[in-house]
Design a protein around this motif. Structure first.
Motif, PDB file in Angstrom:
ATOM      1  N   MET A 196       0.820  -1.222   0.000  1.00  0.00           N
ATOM      2  CA  MET A 196       0.000   0.000   0.000  1.00  0.00           C
ATOM      3  C   MET A 196       0.847   1.262   0.000  1.00  0.00           C
ATOM      4  O   MET A 196       1.884   1.352   0.648  1.00  0.00           O
ATOM      5  N   ASP A 197       0.351   2.260  -0.740  1.00  0.00           N
ATOM      6  CA  ASP A 197       0.954   3.590  -0.730  1.00  0.00           C
ATOM      7  C   ASP A 197       0.113   4.562   0.098  1.00  0.00           C
ATOM      8  O   ASP A 197       0.641   5.527   0.643  1.00  0.00           O
ATOM      9  N   ILE A 198      -1.192   4.304   0.159  1.00  0.00           N
ATOM     10  CA  ILE A 198      -2.114   5.150   0.917  1.00  0.00           C
ATOM     11  C   ILE A 198      -3.125   4.246   1.600  1.00  0.00           C
ATOM     12  O   ILE A 198      -3.623   3.294   0.990  1.00  0.00           O
ATOM     13  N   TYR A 199      -3.426   4.538   2.863  1.00  0.00           N
ATOM     14  CA  TYR A 199      -4.459   3.805   3.598  1.00  0.00           C
ATOM     15  C   TYR A 199      -5.716   4.672   3.600  1.00  0.00           C
ATOM     16  O   TYR A 199      -5.734   5.763   4.160  1.00  0.00           O
ATOM     17  N   LEU A 200      -6.763   4.179   2.961  1.00  0.00           N
ATOM     18  CA  LEU A 200      -8.001   4.938   2.799  1.00  0.00           C
ATOM     19  C   LEU A 200      -9.095   4.355   3.686  1.00  0.00           C
ATOM     20  O   LEU A 200      -9.365   3.153   3.643  1.00  0.00           O
ATOM     21  N   SER A 201      -9.738   5.201   4.473  1.00  0.00           N
ATOM     22  CA  SER A 201     -10.810   4.742   5.363  1.00  0.00           C
ATOM     23  C   SER A 201     -12.026   5.656   5.250  1.00  0.00           C
ATOM     24  O   SER A 201     -11.901   6.873   5.355  1.00  0.00           O
ATOM     25  N   THR A 202     -13.194   5.046   5.053  1.00  0.00           N
ATOM     26  CA  THR A 202     -14.447   5.793   4.928  1.00  0.00           C
ATOM     27  C   THR A 202     -15.396   5.491   6.096  1.00  0.00           C
ATOM     28  O   THR A 202     -16.603   5.715   5.991  1.00  0.00           O
ATOM     29  N   VAL A 261       2.736   4.113   5.764  1.00  0.00           N
ATOM     30  CA  VAL A 261       1.636   4.347   4.837  1.00  0.00           C
ATOM     31  C   VAL A 261       0.823   5.538   5.358  1.00  0.00           C
ATOM     32  O   VAL A 261       0.209   5.432   6.424  1.00  0.00           O
ATOM     33  N   PRO A 262       0.807   6.664   4.643  1.00  0.00           N
ATOM     34  CA  PRO A 262      -0.009   7.804   5.067  1.00  0.00           C
ATOM     35  C   PRO A 262      -1.495   7.450   5.025  1.00  0.00           C
ATOM     36  O   PRO A 262      -1.911   6.577   4.260  1.00  0.00           O
ATOM     37  N   VAL A 263      -2.289   8.158   5.810  1.00  0.00           N
ATOM     38  CA  VAL A 263      -3.712   7.842   5.958  1.00  0.00           C
ATOM     39  C   VAL A 263      -4.578   8.966   5.393  1.00  0.00           C
ATOM     40  O   VAL A 263      -4.332  10.143   5.640  1.00  0.00           O
ATOM     41  N   VAL A 264      -5.600   8.581   4.633  1.00  0.00           N
ATOM     42  CA  VAL A 264      -6.640   9.506   4.202  1.00  0.00           C
ATOM     43  C   VAL A 264      -7.947   8.917   4.726  1.00  0.00           C
ATOM     44  O   VAL A 264      -8.328   7.814   4.332  1.00  0.00           O
ATOM     45  N   GLN A 267       0.383  13.453   9.061  1.00  0.00           N
ATOM     46  CA  GLN A 267       0.487  12.011   8.785  1.00  0.00           C
ATOM     47  C   GLN A 267      -0.510  11.577   7.719  1.00  0.00           C
ATOM     48  O   GLN A 267      -0.564  10.403   7.361  1.00  0.00           O
ATOM     49  N   GLY A 268      -1.283  12.509   7.233  1.00  0.00           N
ATOM     50  CA  GLY A 268      -2.312  12.211   6.240  1.00  0.00           C
ATOM     51  C   GLY A 268      -3.344  13.314   6.207  1.00  0.00           C
ATOM     52  O   GLY A 268      -3.072  14.444   6.636  1.00  0.00           O
ATOM     53  N   PHE A 269      -4.528  12.994   5.730  1.00  0.00           N
ATOM     54  CA  PHE A 269      -5.602  13.979   5.626  1.00  0.00           C
ATOM     55  C   PHE A 269      -6.885  13.419   6.217  1.00  0.00           C
ATOM     56  O   PHE A 269      -7.172  12.217   6.105  1.00  0.00           O
ATOM     57  N   LEU A 270      -7.691  14.301   6.829  1.00  0.00           N
ATOM     58  CA  LEU A 270      -8.954  13.901   7.427  1.00  0.00           C
ATOM     59  C   LEU A 270     -10.105  14.735   6.891  1.00  0.00           C
ATOM     60  O   LEU A 270      -9.923  15.907   6.530  1.00  0.00           O
ATOM     61  N   THR A 271     -11.285  14.138   6.857  1.00  0.00           N
ATOM     62  CA  THR A 271     -12.515  14.876   6.585  1.00  0.00           C
ATOM     63  C   THR A 271     -13.536  14.501   7.664  1.00  0.00           C
ATOM     64  O   THR A 271     -13.361  13.508   8.369  1.00  0.00           O
ATOM     65  N   GLU A 272     -14.587  15.278   7.779  1.00  0.00           N
ATOM     66  CA  GLU A 272     -15.676  14.894   8.669  1.00  0.00           C
ATOM     67  C   GLU A 272     -16.363  13.657   8.079  1.00  0.00           C
ATOM     68  O   GLU A 272     -16.288  13.407   6.872  1.00  0.00           O
ATOM     69  N   VAL A 273     -17.036  12.902   8.926  1.00  0.00           N
ATOM     70  CA  VAL A 273     -17.647  11.641   8.503  1.00  0.00           C
ATOM     71  C   VAL A 273     -18.614  11.842   7.342  1.00  0.00           C
ATOM     72  O   VAL A 273     -18.642  11.038   6.399  1.00  0.00           O
ATOM     73  N   ASP A 274     -19.424  12.915   7.383  1.00  0.00           N
ATOM     74  CA  ASP A 274     -20.415  13.133   6.324  1.00  0.00           C
ATOM     75  C   ASP A 274     -19.851  13.894   5.130  1.00  0.00           C
ATOM     76  O   ASP A 274     -20.574  14.208   4.183  1.00  0.00           O
ATOM     77  N   GLU A 275     -18.547  14.172   5.152  1.00  0.00           N
ATOM     78  CA  GLU A 275     -17.898  14.853   4.016  1.00  0.00           C
ATOM     79  C   GLU A 275     -16.897  13.917   3.337  1.00  0.00           C
ATOM     80  O   GLU A 275     -15.851  14.337   2.840  1.00  0.00           O
ATOM     81  N   TRP A 276     -17.246  12.643   3.284  1.00  0.00           N
ATOM     82  CA  TRP A 276     -16.349  11.616   2.765  1.00  0.00           C
ATOM     83  C   TRP A 276     -15.927  11.846   1.321  1.00  0.00           C
ATOM     84  O   TRP A 276     -14.861  11.388   0.897  1.00  0.00           O
ATOM     85  N   ILE A 335      -5.825  11.845  -4.490  1.00  0.00           N
ATOM     86  CA  ILE A 335      -5.209  12.250  -5.756  1.00  0.00           C
ATOM     87  C   ILE A 335      -4.006  13.150  -5.510  1.00  0.00           C
ATOM     88  O   ILE A 335      -2.970  13.040  -6.191  1.00  0.00           O
ATOM     89  N   ARG A 336      -4.119  14.024  -4.528  1.00  0.00           N
ATOM     90  CA  ARG A 336      -2.978  14.902  -4.208  1.00  0.00           C
ATOM     91  C   ARG A 336      -1.769  14.083  -3.780  1.00  0.00           C
ATOM     92  O   ARG A 336      -0.636  14.358  -4.198  1.00  0.00           O
ATOM     93  N   LEU A 337      -1.982  13.059  -2.939  1.00  0.00           N
ATOM     94  CA  LEU A 337      -0.859  12.231  -2.494  1.00  0.00           C
ATOM     95  C   LEU A 337      -0.282  11.387  -3.629  1.00  0.00           C
ATOM     96  O   LEU A 337       0.914  11.091  -3.639  1.00  0.00           O
ATOM     97  N   ILE A 338      -1.114  10.986  -4.576  1.00  0.00           N
ATOM     98  CA  ILE A 338      -0.615  10.251  -5.740  1.00  0.00           C
ATOM     99  C   ILE A 338       0.294  11.139  -6.570  1.00  0.00           C
ATOM    100  O   ILE A 338       1.354  10.710  -7.055  1.00  0.00           O
ATOM    101  N   ARG A 339      -0.095  12.387  -6.716  1.00  0.00           N
ATOM    102  CA  ARG A 339       0.631  13.305  -7.606  1.00  0.00           C
ATOM    103  C   ARG A 339       1.864  13.919  -6.945  1.00  0.00           C
ATOM    104  O   ARG A 339       2.875  14.162  -7.612  1.00  0.00           O
ATOM    105  N   GLU A 340       1.782  14.211  -5.660  1.00  0.00           N
ATOM    106  CA  GLU A 340       2.869  14.936  -4.989  1.00  0.00           C
ATOM    107  C   GLU A 340       3.757  13.945  -4.224  1.00  0.00           C
ATOM    108  O   GLU A 340       3.512  13.625  -3.065  1.00  0.00           O
ATOM    109  N   LYS A 341       4.798  13.490  -4.889  1.00  0.00           N
ATOM    110  CA  LYS A 341       5.664  12.442  -4.335  1.00  0.00           C
ATOM    111  C   LYS A 341       6.397  12.895  -3.068  1.00  0.00           C
ATOM    112  O   LYS A 341       6.554  12.115  -2.118  1.00  0.00           O
ATOM    113  N   GLU A 342       6.863  14.139  -3.047  1.00  0.00           N
ATOM    114  CA  GLU A 342       7.592  14.628  -1.878  1.00  0.00           C
ATOM    115  C   GLU A 342       6.677  14.712  -0.657  1.00  0.00           C
ATOM    116  O   GLU A 342       7.077  14.361   0.453  1.00  0.00           O
ATOM    117  N   LEU A 343       5.468  15.189  -0.880  1.00  0.00           N
ATOM    118  CA  LEU A 343       4.496  15.261   0.210  1.00  0.00           C
ATOM    119  C   LEU A 343       4.191  13.859   0.735  1.00  0.00           C
ATOM    120  O   LEU A 343       4.117  13.639   1.948  1.00  0.00           O
TER     121      LEU A 343
END
Length: 389
Positions: free
Chosen positions: A282-288, A306-309, A325-334, A342-350
């Motif tokens: 994994m490159d990104i851990y995605l949780s909804t 593995v950074p978390v979104v 360590q990653g990015f967060l949204t509110e539960v109803d703003e998934w 997409i930002r983490l896919i594109r921005e390798k340094e980040l």
């Protein structure tokens, strides 16, 4: 004695052998008693960790008819302490302990509003009859306190609530290969295993992999996870999506993926005894998720850099600092999760910066050694109090 309803591959269950491996077993002898036997279980992992495992077959409601049997078992084995996990085992432990002078520790892995009515009221009405309630996150601790306003949980000073956040063995959960930097970190055999997995799954070495480890149940909202994945793959067709786990929602998720037309980009590999190679993919851990306690799998992924979104569900917001360590949204703003992935896919340094910070956060604040140290302190305190009484 660890007391738990079943030994499936959930986060609460897996913590029992993981903590035992780090505990001072010259001071503590560990047993585990469970009631509902599943084909896919972790009995062998408990035994490998030095835990003696016992089974008394029973279903949920049948547990109430096992009180005498469990009480006799405890007396015969001369246990000094019960550590119960999750509501059904917690309720049983409190009934068992009514006629025994044995300390009871209970770990609460979720907020009370997420339990069904039977679990909620059974938990609440018996909750005072234990010594320490361990909350896996501050949100879970707050849930205990709010639901105890009309029925105070502290009686005669016996019950105390302690926050002991879940931990990960950072010596076991590590990154073996950094693809972007072409740096080998682990043994050659581990590197070959990861390369073999990529080949078996049909994922090229340059393809980003978005993943998650979970039991396929409604709280995880995996239908939203797949919806996001389809949107992301339309923007980045080379991206692959990896789900490790199984559960009641699997058939519906497979149907959703089939209808999307992007089956080649999805990999549902089922339950895996060894998840570290898959975390290394994994490159990104995605949780909804709609709600969580403090997800062990997410911490394990972070330990593997593995950074978390994720949605800010339960204890996730206590671990992830948005933008670090990653990015967060509110539960109803998934839906906003898509842009962050997409930002983490594109921005390798980040991505590299967040990967480093993810492991650093686990090492400094969510290590298994830290968790076990806090648990051993609780065990020692309740045992000492029992001697005084």
């Amino acid at each position: 004695m660890h007391l738990i309803k079943s030994l499936g591959r959930g986060g609460a269950e897996k913590l029992i052998p993981e903590t035992a491996l780090v505990h001072d077993q010259s001071r503590f002898e560990f047993h585990c008693l469970y009631f509902f036997h599943q084909e896919q279980n972790i009995v062998d992992e408990l035994e490998s960790a030095g835990i003696q495992v016992h089974l008394i077959p029973s279903g949920n409601l049948g547990l109430f008819f096992q009180v005498q049997k469990v009480r006799k078992f405890i007396q015969d084995q001369k246990f000094d302490l019960i550590h119960a996990h999750l509501p059904w085992a917690g309720i049983l432990a409190r009934f068992v302990g009514r006629k025994l002078s044995i300390p009871i520790v209970y770990t609460e892995h979720n907020t009370w509003d997420r339990y069904n009515k039977v679990s909620f009221w059974g938990n609440r009405l018996t909750f005072k009859n234990q010594d320490v309630a361990v909350a896996v996150s501050n949100e879970v601790a707050l849930s205990m306190q709010l639901n105890s306003i009309w029925d105070p949980y502290k009686r005669g000073g016996r019950l105390k609530v302690r926050v002991v956040q879940n931990g990960v063995n950072t010596e076991t959960f590590i990154r073996f290969w950094k693809r972007d930097e072409q740096v080998a970190l682990g043994s050659i055999s581990k590197q070959r295993e990861i390369a073999r997995l990529r080949e078996e799954l049909g994922i090229s070495k340059d393809s980003p992999v978005i993943g998650k480890v979970a039991v396929f149940r409604s709280q995880k909202r995996l239908w939203l996870w797949v919806d996001l994945a389809v949107r992301i793959v339309k923007e980045h067709p080379e991206t692959h999506f990896l789900l490790v786990g199984d559960g009641e929602w699997r058939n519906r998720i497979e149907e959703q993926i089939a209808k999307s037309g992007f089956q080649a980009n999805f990999h549902l590999v089922g339950v895996k005894k060894e998840v570290i190679p898959y975390l290394n993919l994994m490159d990104i851990y995605l949780s909804t998720s709609e709600f969580e306690g403090l997800p062990i799998a997410m911490l394990e992924a972070m330990a593997c850099e593995v950074p978390v979104v994720a949605t800010r569900a339960g204890g996730i917001g206590e671990v992830i600092q948005h933008g670090k360590q990653g990015f967060l949204t509110e539960v109803d703003e998934w839906e906003k999760l898509e842009g962050y992935v997409i930002r983490l896919i594109r921005e390798k340094e980040l991505h590299a910066e967040m990967a480093f910070e993810a492991r650093k956060q686990v090492i400094e604040n969510f290590s298994m050694k830290r968790m076990v140290s806090q648990l051993e302190e609780i065990y020692s305190q309740v045992l000492e109090n029992a001697k005084i009484k």
